[in-house]
Design an enzyme around this catalytic site. Structure first.
Site, PDB file in Angstrom:
ATOM      1  N   GLN A 111      50.526  11.720  75.422  1.00 58.66           N
ATOM      2  CA  GLN A 111      51.452  12.531  74.604  1.00 58.66           C
ATOM      3  C   GLN A 111      50.814  13.898  74.372  1.00 58.66           C
ATOM      4  O   GLN A 111      49.725  13.978  73.799  1.00 58.66           O
ATOM      5  CB  GLN A 111      51.658  11.806  73.276  1.00 58.66           C
ATOM      6  N   SER A 114      49.725  18.487  70.478  1.00 54.88           N
ATOM      7  CA  SER A 114      48.783  19.374  69.786  1.00 54.88           C
ATOM      8  C   SER A 114      48.242  20.455  70.718  1.00 54.88           C
ATOM      9  O   SER A 114      48.026  20.221  71.899  1.00 54.88           O
ATOM     10  CB  SER A 114      47.602  18.569  69.251  1.00 54.88           C
ATOM     11  N   GLU A 229      54.806   7.181  66.089  1.00 52.50           N
ATOM     12  CA  GLU A 229      53.343   7.261  66.166  1.00 52.50           C
ATOM     13  C   GLU A 229      52.723   6.724  64.874  1.00 52.50           C
ATOM     14  O   GLU A 229      51.750   5.982  64.898  1.00 52.50           O
ATOM     15  CB  GLU A 229      52.934   8.723  66.375  1.00 52.50           C
TER      16      GLU A 229
HETATM   17  C1  LIG Z   1      41.339  10.643  67.785  1.00 49.80           C
HETATM   18  C2  LIG Z   1      42.470  11.632  67.909  1.00 49.80           C
HETATM   19  C3  LIG Z   1      43.432  11.438  68.882  1.00 49.80           C
HETATM   20  C4  LIG Z   1      44.475  12.354  69.030  1.00 49.80           C
HETATM   21  N1  LIG Z   1      45.380  12.156  70.033  1.00 49.80           N
HETATM   22  C5  LIG Z   1      46.366  13.071  70.223  1.00 49.80           C
HETATM   23  C6  LIG Z   1      47.267  12.942  71.325  1.00 49.80           C
HETATM   24  O1  LIG Z   1      47.199  11.995  72.119  1.00 49.80           O
HETATM   25  N2  LIG Z   1      48.221  13.888  71.495  1.00 49.80           N
HETATM   26  C7  LIG Z   1      48.346  14.967  70.661  1.00 49.80           C
HETATM   27  O2  LIG Z   1      49.252  15.763  70.851  1.00 49.80           O
HETATM   28  N3  LIG Z   1      47.502  15.123  69.612  1.00 49.80           N
HETATM   29  C8  LIG Z   1      46.506  14.208  69.384  1.00 49.80           C
HETATM   30  N4  LIG Z   1      45.631  14.367  68.332  1.00 49.80           N
HETATM   31  C9  LIG Z   1      45.728  15.574  67.506  1.00 49.80           C
HETATM   32  C10 LIG Z   1      46.209  15.346  66.095  1.00 49.80           C
HETATM   33  O3  LIG Z   1      47.594  15.062  66.076  1.00 49.80           O
HETATM   34  C11 LIG Z   1      45.869  16.618  65.304  1.00 49.80           C
HETATM   35  O4  LIG Z   1      44.470  16.707  65.261  1.00 49.80           O
HETATM   36  C12 LIG Z   1      46.426  16.591  63.908  1.00 49.80           C
HETATM   37  O5  LIG Z   1      47.830  16.698  63.917  1.00 49.80           O
HETATM   38  C13 LIG Z   1      45.845  17.722  63.032  1.00 49.80           C
HETATM   39  O6  LIG Z   1      45.941  18.939  63.663  1.00 49.80           O
HETATM   40  P1  LIG Z   1      44.655  19.911  63.758  1.00 49.80           P
HETATM   41  O7  LIG Z   1      43.516  19.095  64.271  1.00 49.80           O
HETATM   42  O8  LIG Z   1      45.061  21.121  64.511  1.00 49.80           O
HETATM   43  O9  LIG Z   1      44.303  20.287  62.238  1.00 49.80           O
HETATM   44  P2  LIG Z   1      45.018  21.408  61.351  1.00 49.80           P
HETATM   45  O10 LIG Z   1      46.492  21.268  61.436  1.00 49.80           O
HETATM   46  O11 LIG Z   1      44.444  22.747  61.704  1.00 49.80           O
HETATM   47  O12 LIG Z   1      44.556  20.983  59.908  1.00 49.80           O
HETATM   48  C14 LIG Z   1      43.275  21.344  59.358  1.00 49.80           C
HETATM   49  C15 LIG Z   1      43.246  20.874  57.905  1.00 49.80           C
HETATM   50  O13 LIG Z   1      44.261  21.562  57.135  1.00 49.80           O
HETATM   51  C16 LIG Z   1      45.112  20.620  56.475  1.00 49.80           C
HETATM   52  N5  LIG Z   1      46.490  21.104  56.459  1.00 49.80           N
HETATM   53  C17 LIG Z   1      47.154  21.696  57.483  1.00 49.80           C
HETATM   54  N6  LIG Z   1      48.428  22.006  57.095  1.00 49.80           N
HETATM   55  C18 LIG Z   1      48.564  21.570  55.815  1.00 49.80           C
HETATM   56  C19 LIG Z   1      49.643  21.577  54.860  1.00 49.80           C
HETATM   57  N7  LIG Z   1      50.845  22.093  55.174  1.00 49.80           N
HETATM   58  N8  LIG Z   1      49.422  21.025  53.635  1.00 49.80           N
HETATM   59  C20 LIG Z   1      48.216  20.508  53.314  1.00 49.80           C
HETATM   60  N9  LIG Z   1      47.152  20.481  54.177  1.00 49.80           N
HETATM   61  C21 LIG Z   1      47.327  20.991  55.394  1.00 49.80           C
HETATM   62  C22 LIG Z   1      44.998  19.342  57.303  1.00 49.80           C
HETATM   63  O14 LIG Z   1      45.290  18.190  56.527  1.00 49.80           O
HETATM   64  C23 LIG Z   1      43.536  19.371  57.744  1.00 49.80           C
HETATM   65  O15 LIG Z   1      42.723  18.843  56.727  1.00 49.80           O
HETATM   66  C24 LIG Z   1      44.568  13.467  68.162  1.00 49.80           C
HETATM   67  C25 LIG Z   1      43.601  13.648  67.164  1.00 49.80           C
HETATM   68  C26 LIG Z   1      42.553  12.755  67.043  1.00 49.80           C
HETATM   69  C27 LIG Z   1      41.542  12.979  65.960  1.00 49.80           C
END
Ligand SMILES: Cc1cc2nc3c(=O)[nH]c(=O)nc-3n(C[C@H](O)[C@H](O)[C@H](O)COP(=O)(O)OP(=O)(O)OC[C@H]3O[C@@H](n4cnc5c(N)ncnc54)[C@H](O)[C@@H]3O)c2cc1C
Length: 393
Positions: A111, A114, A229
């Protein structure tokens, strides 16, 4: 004959003709799909019988008791997220082509939502798809893509109209991961495993027939993926006392002599919370008739992430200095499955990701606040501006 008797009879027919001890797993699973007991709530002809998803637990219990494989672990993203999206939004041709080999795990799926600049706020993504006759040309970068290195296909969301507000002008596609221009690079996690990846698209040509849903409807389609998911990660119903809580109890039994009363209290508290979570998930799955789960999936996912982390912290505390040893060494490896919790040290490191993957704990709290408790919404300053005018890094 009631529905439960019907599905059990179907399972028994599959097992009689395809003894799991004699034939390949894919053969048993293929027969299970053809009998309509793969995803029993899917339509007839696509691995289901259009019945309540509640019946799936009874089916799985019957099949696994006879030694049949449970396919979810091998193809977790395919099962948890891609299949519900394809069955809800795919064309008949896509459903016919993709669902069966996805179920049997002969074709693994990933998927691709991100991006480096779009995680929690996935609708702000920048990967572009530009139409060229009967094809789309895809350019951009995805990140954290679980199992992309073994995936045959993936679902990708891309921007098809930058002049629309960010939630509009998005479109979803099925991408052939072996197509020219798709490059997968490993990302190593704290566990030492590279279970996820970066994926680069350079002029990748995607036929229009591989679109999932209408042009510009990608956000709507992606909600099906995201809601499923959360249930897939946090809403599974396992037998009472199984999973990580069993590991906690086992470790406590081994170290009881040095553990102390406070640890005993915490073990009991965690057992109760694991059971409350399990019962809540059962209730949520029973109230879900069909189709896309609602915010209850986010509640289960929020609770499971925090609970898993507390369970593994206590387990390592109970183990004492032994917890500092990493049993399998620390070489970078490329697993073919996700979420290996096979030893406590690895499990401790892996569960830290539970509060990030599938939507962070903060985002789950926002959903719970807004959609369950009816609290005022988060401030969204860019929601009425065309995506092309929103400042981004
Ligand atoms: C093990 C693992 C597997 C994954 N697998 C997939 C995959 O297969 N496909 C895929 O597409 N993605 C995948 N992901 C990605 C995952 O969906 C994202 O890491 C997640 O959605 C968070 O996005 P980010 O890492 O960019 O953090 P950010 O969005 O940059 O967030 C950083 C911090 O800010 C906080 N924050 C952000 N916005 C807000 C808000 N509006 N209110 C309060 N707090 C907020 C968050 O809670 C976090 O603490 C995976 C992640 C991991 C760790």
């Amino acid at each position: 004959m009631n529905d439960e008797q019907l599905v059990i009879e179907r399972c028994d027919e599959v097992l009689a003709e395809h003894d799991p001890k004699q034939v390949r797993p894919a053969e048993v699973l293929g027969a299970q799909y053809d009998a309509g007991v793969a995803w029993v709530h899917f339509p007839d002809g696509y691995g289901g019988l259009g019945l309540s998803p509640r019946l799936q637990n009874a089916i799985n219990a019957r099949m696994t008791a006879a030694g049949a494989p449970l396919p979810y672990a091998r193809n977790p993203i395919g099962h948890g997220m891609c299949a519900p999206t394809i069955v809800t939004h795919g064309s008949d041709e896509q459903k016919r082509r993709y669902l069966r080999p996805l179920f049997t795990s002969e074709e693994i799926w990933c998927q691709m939502f991100s991006e480096p600049g779009a995680g929690s706020d996935v609708a702000s993504l920048s990967t572009r798809a530009v139409r060229d006759g009967e094809e789309w040309i895809l350019n951009g970068q995805k990140v954290w893509t679980t199992l992309a290195h073994v995936a045959r296909y993936g679902i990708v969301i891309a921007r098809t109209d930058p002049e629309q507000v960010k939630h509009k002008g998005l479109t979803m596609f099925v991408v052939d991961m072996q197509a020219p221009g798709v490059e997968v690079r490993p990302l190593v996690q704290a566990t030492g495993e590279a279970e996820f990846n970066e994926v680069y698209f350079t002029d990748v040509r995607v036929p229009d027939r591989e679109r999932l849903g209408d042009v510009g409807e990608g956000w709507h389609v992606s909600l099906t993926t995201l809601m499923n998911e959360r249930v897939s990660i946090g809403g599974q119903v396992h037998p009472r006392g199984s999973g990580l809580i069993a590991l906690v109890l086992h470790t406590y039994a081994q170290h009881r002599a040095d553990a102390g009363e406070a640890a005993r209290d915490e073990v009991a508290r965690l057992w109760i919370e694991a059971e409350v979570n399990r019962l809540t998930n059962i209730r949520a799955s029973q109230s879900r008739k069909k189709g896309t789960p609602g915010p209850e999936g986010s509640v289960g996912k929020l609770a499971m992430a925090l609970l898993n982390q507390r369970m593994m912290s206590l387990t390592l505390d109970l183990m004492g200095p032994e917890a500092m040893l990493y049993p399998s060494g620390y070489p970078m490896s490329r697993p073919t499955t996700a979420m290996d919790l096979s030893n406590p040290q690895k499990a401790f490191l892996r569960v830290q990701a539970n509060s990030i993957e599938g939507g962070t704990t903060n985002i789950m709290r926002n959903i719970l606040g807004e959609r369950v408790l009816g609290l005022p919404g988060d401030i969204r300053v860019d929601k009425d501006r065309p995506w092309s005018e929103v400042p981004r890094s």
